[in-house]
Design a protein around this motif. Sequence first.
Motif, PDB file in Angstrom:
ATOM      1  N   UNK A 271       1.304  -1.478   0.046  1.00 62.72           N
ATOM      2  CA  UNK A 271      -0.047   0.187  -0.012  1.00 62.72           C
ATOM      3  C   UNK A 271       1.038   1.410  -0.485  1.00 62.72           C
ATOM      4  N   UNK A 272       2.107   1.216   0.854  1.00 63.58           N
ATOM      5  CA  UNK A 272       2.676   2.384   0.812  1.00 63.58           C
ATOM      6  C   UNK A 272       3.964   2.736  -0.649  1.00 63.58           C
ATOM      7  N   UNK A 273       3.819   2.071  -1.265  1.00 61.06           N
ATOM      8  CA  UNK A 273       4.510   2.142  -2.593  1.00 61.06           C
ATOM      9  C   UNK A 273       3.978   2.006  -4.100  1.00 61.06           C
ATOM     10  N   UNK A 274       4.442   2.381  -4.727  1.00 63.64           N
ATOM     11  CA  UNK A 274       3.705   2.792  -6.493  1.00 63.64           C
ATOM     12  C   UNK A 274       4.691   2.344  -7.296  1.00 63.64           C
ATOM     13  N   UNK A 275       5.329   0.706  -6.309  1.00 59.72           N
ATOM     14  CA  UNK A 275       5.747  -0.300  -7.387  1.00 59.72           C
ATOM     15  C   UNK A 275       4.912  -1.824  -7.377  1.00 59.72           C
ATOM     16  N   UNK A 276       4.355  -2.428  -8.235  1.00 54.79           N
ATOM     17  CA  UNK A 276       3.901  -2.552  -8.152  1.00 54.79           C
ATOM     18  C   UNK A 276       4.037  -5.093  -8.978  1.00 54.79           C
ATOM     19  N   UNK A 277       5.181  -5.118  -8.222  1.00 53.67           N
ATOM     20  CA  UNK A 277       5.559  -6.662  -9.120  1.00 53.67           C
ATOM     21  C   UNK A 277       4.414  -8.136  -8.844  1.00 53.67           C
TER      22      UNK A 277
END
Length: 343
Positions: A271-277
Amino acid sequence: MVVMSKLTIRQIAERAEVSTATVDRVLHGRSKVSEKTRIRIEDAVKELNNNNIPELFLQAAKGCYRFKFLIPDRQSNFVADMERSLMLATAALYDVDITCDLHRISFSDGNDLIEALDNIDPDEYQGVGAFAIDAPGVKQAIGRAVERGVNIVTLVSDIPDSARHHFVGIDNVSAGRVVGNLMGRFIGAQDGKVGVITGSLRMRDQMDRFFGFRQIIEERFPQLQLLTVSECNSDPELNRIATSELLQNEPQLLGLYSIAAGNKGILQALDDTDKSPVVIMHELSDPVRKAVAKGQVDAIISQNTDHIARSAMRVLRAYYEGKPIVESQERIRMDILLADNIY
């Protein structure tokens, strides 16, 4: 007078002033009982059933079983579901009375499990189900318990080379292989890294899942590099910290595999990142279900705790009664859940 169709082993035991296990052994001839005790039990049956002959009891009495389950003391959605399922499963075998005792133990090492197994009294419990940790001494403790006459099944996590009677759970190596295939296909032809977070690789289910996962990644998707496994004891906060560090420190992170519990912390880090692995997890919970539905998590590998609990009860009863197990009925299915079938 007690009506014969309602007569239970517990009533006979109370009247004869013996244990329910002793009554059961007399009725079904499972082990030697003194003639004095046998006569006392037969007399109790006659008293309770208006002097009818004891043989009728074998057809009408309702068996009484007491099972103990050794489960992790950690708090997780899966453990909570497992506890609930075990208590509900006592009603699944309608023709017997089952008492289910839950014993919560620490899995930080094998000492609590060893102590619990060594203290099992076969006259008190007709069977034991245990989450197994592959730590020094545990296999030997299982062997000692079996030698004393304890029927043991392992749940979810197994020690296959121990003397346990049966394992109830999914094929964890296959589960890991499935995750490896999903991870590789979802990522595609990109070169990059995959993070792995687990509770403890001393738990056989987690070790087997990682083994199967690594096998597929190395064989079929060599362009993906597996990072060092983060063992976080299935603690949500430790999982959150480990996930945050991976997201911050690994710019080539393309995938994340959560092998065990504590997924709430991983979701907080996402939720705290804009990354989407690509994210694949085990065990379904409401927060994870919502994360799959909104695309934050790509897939869930789940196992039905109700089926595991009912199977454990049936298998323990079968071993105690010396009856065959219906393997097809006791095979635990592995469910693959995506956004399309999560609800």
